[in-house]
Enzyme design. Structure first.
Site, PDB file in Angstrom:
ATOM      1  CD  GLU A 258      -2.991  -0.792   0.030  1.00 34.76           C
ATOM      2  OE1 GLU A 258      -3.065   0.342  -0.489  1.00 34.76           O
ATOM      3  OE2 GLU A 258      -3.676  -1.749  -0.358  1.00 34.76           O
ATOM      4  CB  CYS A 292      -1.449   7.465   1.488  1.00 31.06           C
ATOM      5  SG  CYS A 292      -2.814   6.726   2.417  1.00 31.06           S
TER       6      CYS A 292
END
Ligand code: NAD
Length: 491
Positions: A258, A292
């Protein structure tokens, strides 16, 4: 030193790592935990060495067999107890999140609430059906497809939201019968690891099922290449993710990556600009842009671009910046001077290439002013790179197709948002975006344990976290057949 309640009492964990159910010394010694807002030490955490990984894997392999054969409801009970303990100690945990990560109070609350939800989702996951009765291939045979644990899972996490990013793996991985070796970023060893070790320790998790080894890249690489570790779950930058993926691939290890993002928020000309600018301000500046899913590119239809820049600039200038622990502020410190220098380089280079500064652009130590840039071309660094700081670069487009092309003009593919009064128009754009997450009439930052979270392209390798995906992610299929009578063969 930050003195905690019994849960986080430093006398228990200071200078130690958590291995085989005990707090122990490491040859790596200990390192200060630096509070970004003040530069002062909050205590000293054990600093693991690569050699600790083999010890941790040995303990984990032994403990995992018994943990996997425990009744699912016993595993669920540990999850429920740990979740309740987290809530019970939330004031203490909040203080650590504020001081160790520079988060504002609502961000700490979000992490704690989401982590509590992770514990509860994990408890429910433990007792879910675990396979399917298949159509038999031969007479007299029973044929089952069942999910079995992977074994030992290595978890590597970053510093920006260390509690929830670890919990989204630990919850499902442990509930499904795996053991875990967690390597938090050494800048956030407490909220990224020590806290979780203490919660699970007090909730009755058997010794060896979880180890916590705060450490740097060398410990991370030792974890990825350790033969006893069957899967790596990595959250962090795309650059390091490539390295982790390469190493794990050579070991034929399952790896979930991720990674970074460069997320677009698209403002169409029919949007309510007041509302859109408030959503975009949150998406760009929440946690100093160090998320993110941060709205890192603001794509705005030409006819409303000036008005949008003015509104967003005004919002940026109104945000109070300061120490999140001692003051009521919206923006805290960035994590370290390296990140500040990175943001400064991107802003300066973008201005030098012809962009215009609407707000911010300066910093006082680690405190970076929320910054708005306009007239940002797609070739400029603020558009092309993941900034990971409180910067909102505005780029103008002519029509919906141009918005799609601009949004997709990146290798990343994590999140996107679209602001419009026309749902049909927004959905037509959403259909063409190459991102794992799209929100209409909202901003880019959102997560919950009940949704399948993850990115496409350079934002990840297709793994997902969250309840619809967890069972697949943290177990593997096994085909099991049995028959009452032994089967004879011709030779
Ligand atoms: P990073 O990649 O530098 O570090 C992440 C973790 O990897 C840390 O624990 C670090 O110690 C470890 N590490 C560093 N080098 C390693 C190596 N060679 N082998 C193994 N482990 C190694 O990332 P960061 O700067 O800490 O975090 C910011 C990045 O993380 C941003 O790009 C952000 O977008 C991304 N991120 C992604 C998500 C997501 O869910 N997609 C969530 C949060 C952050």
């Amino acid at each position: 030193m930050l003195v905690g309640t019994p849960l986080l009492d430093a006398a228990v964990w200071e200078g130690q790592i958590f291995l085989d159910g005990a707090w122990c010394e490491t040859d790596g010694g200990a390192a200060d935990i630096i509070e970004p807002a003040t530069g002062e030490s909050l205590g000293r955490a054990g600093r693991a060495r690569p050699g600790d990984v083999a010890r941790a894997a040995k303990a984990a392999l032994r403990a995992q067999r018994e943990w996997a054969s425990a009744l699912p409801n016993e595993r669920a009970e540990v999850m429920r107890r740990a979740g309740l303990l987290l809530n019970e100690h939330s004031a203490d945990v909040t203080e650590w999140i504020l001081r160790e990560t520079g988060s504002i109070r609502p961000k700490a609350s979000f992490e704690i609430d989401a982590s509590f939800a992770e514990f509860m989702e994990a408890a429910a996951l433990a007792t879910r059906p675990n396979g399917e009765l298949l159509a038999p291939v031969e007479q007299g045979q029973t044929s089952i497809a069942r999910r079995v644990p992977i074994g030992v899972i290595g978890v590597i996490t970053p510093w920006n939201s260390p509690l929830i990013l670890a919990m989204r793996v630990l919850g499902p991985a442990l509930a499904l019968g795996n053991a875990v070796i967690l390597k938090p970023d050494p800048q956030t060893p407490v909220t990224g690891g020590i806290l979780l070790a203490r919660l699970f320790e007090q909730a009755g998790l058997p010794a060896g099922v979880l180890q916590v080894l705060p450490g740097g890249a060398e410990v991370g690489e030792a974890l990825v290449t350790e033969p006893g570790v069957g899967m790596i779950s990595f959250t962090g930058s795309t650059e390091v993710g490539r390295r982790v993926g390469t190493l794990a691939g050579a070991e034929l290890k399952k790896v979930s990556l991720e990674l970074g993002g460069n997320n677009a928020i698209i403002i169409l000309d029919d949007a309510d600009l007041e509302v859109a600018s408030s959503a975009a301000s949150f998406g760009a500046f929440f946690h100093q842009g160090q998320i993110c899913m941060t709205a890192g590119r603001h794509l705005v239809q030409a006819s409303v671009a000036d008005k949008y820049a003015e509104l967003l600039g005004r919002r940026a200038e109104a945000l109070p910046v300061g120490n999140t622990f001692t003051q009521e502020v919206a923006i805290g410190p960035m994590i370290n001077s390296r990140q500040v220098e990175r943001v400064d380089r991107i802003v300066s280079a973008t201005l030098a290439e012809g962009a215009t500064l609407v707000a911010g652009g300066t910093h006082d130590g680690l405190f970076y002013q929320p910054t708005v840039l306009t007239e940002v071309a797609p070739t400029m660094p603020a558009f092309a790179e993941e900034i990971f700081g409180p910067v909102a670069p505005i780029t103008v487009f002519a029509d919906d197709q141009a918005a799609v092309e601009l949004a997709n003009r990146t290798d990343y593919g994590l999140a996107a948002a679209i602001q419009t009064r026309s749902l049909a128009r927004g959905l037509a754009i959403a259909d063409q975006l190459k991102t794992g997450i799209v929100h209409l009439n909202d901003q880019t930052i959102a997560d919950h344990p009940s949704i399948p979270f993850g990115g496409m392209g350079a934002s990840g390798n297709g793994g997902r976290f969250g309840s619809p995906a967890n069972h697949d992610e943290f177990t593997q299929w096994q085909w099991l057949t049995f028959r009452e009578k032994q089967k004879a063969y011709p030779f």
